[in-house]
Write a protein that holds these residues in place. Structure first.
Motif: not given
Length: 202
Positions: A63-83
């Motif tokens: 299933s899809g999973t939502l993770e996030h990180l902060e990089w260079r004053e930006r928040k990046i939401n990553l949706l890791d999806t099934p292949g």
């Protein structure tokens, strides 16, 4: 980090065929950004994204999973999806709520069937796309063969912005063509500094 303006938030789906290393790539990004303090492994069942027991047993995302990180004053939401083709509904749903897709290709297998499918769906939604060629340290990996396949099967607008230094087990780093510098750190340790790594000017 304090609350950010909306233009500093990025929503990105990490997509591609099964087994291209999407979850491992997300794990590495979280580690490099300092979001986690250790680098998890799919084989050991210790990644942030694949937390379900069934996912750990099968060593694949279900299933899809939502993770996030902060990089260079930006928040990046990553949706890791099934292949896997049997679990694509979360992948297609994710593509409807993001502004871009990180398309992961295997440096050995190149463009596979589900890669083409998610690319076509991203094209339909007019999403920005970045292609990441993974597993370049594996036997029979060939960056330039995969790049040509991407140009022929996905889009003739695919342009390399990084080039590998060496190949297969002799891979030692990458050349950043945008900033004209090289990154040489095969150890996989977390890199320090405002950039993603300390560059060696070429």
């Amino acid at each position: 980090m304090p609350a950010l303006e909306s233009h500093r938030v990025r929503n990105v789906a990490v997509v591609g065929h099964r087994g291209t290393g999407k979850t491992s790539l997300v794990e590495a990004m979280l580690f490099q950004a300092g979001q986690v303090n250790r680098l998890g492994s799919v084989e050991q069942g210790s990644t942030v994204s694949d937390w379900d027991d069934d996912e750990n047993r099968r060593q694949m995302s279900l299933s899809g999973t939502l993770e996030h990180l902060e990089w260079r004053e930006r928040k990046i939401n990553l949706l890791d999806t099934p292949g896997d083709a049997g679990f694509q509904s979360d992948t297609y749903a994710s593509l409807r709520v993001v502004e871009g897709a990180l398309v992961v290709l295997s440096g050995v297998m190149g463009v596979e069937v589900n890669t083409s499918r998610v690319w076509a769906r991203a094209e339909e939604y007019e999403l920005s796309r970045l292609v990441f060629v993974n597993m370049l340290d594996r036997e029979r990996a060939d960056f330039f063969r995969v790049l040509n396949a991407a140009r022929e099967q996905l889009s003739d607008r695919c342009v390399a912005i990084h080039l590998p230094i060496g190949s297969e087990h002799e891979l030692t780093g990458i050349v950043d063509l945008l900033h004209m510098c090289a990154y040489l750190d095969p150890s996989g340790a977390r890199e320090e500094g405002p950039r993603s790594s300390r560059p060696t000017r070429s």
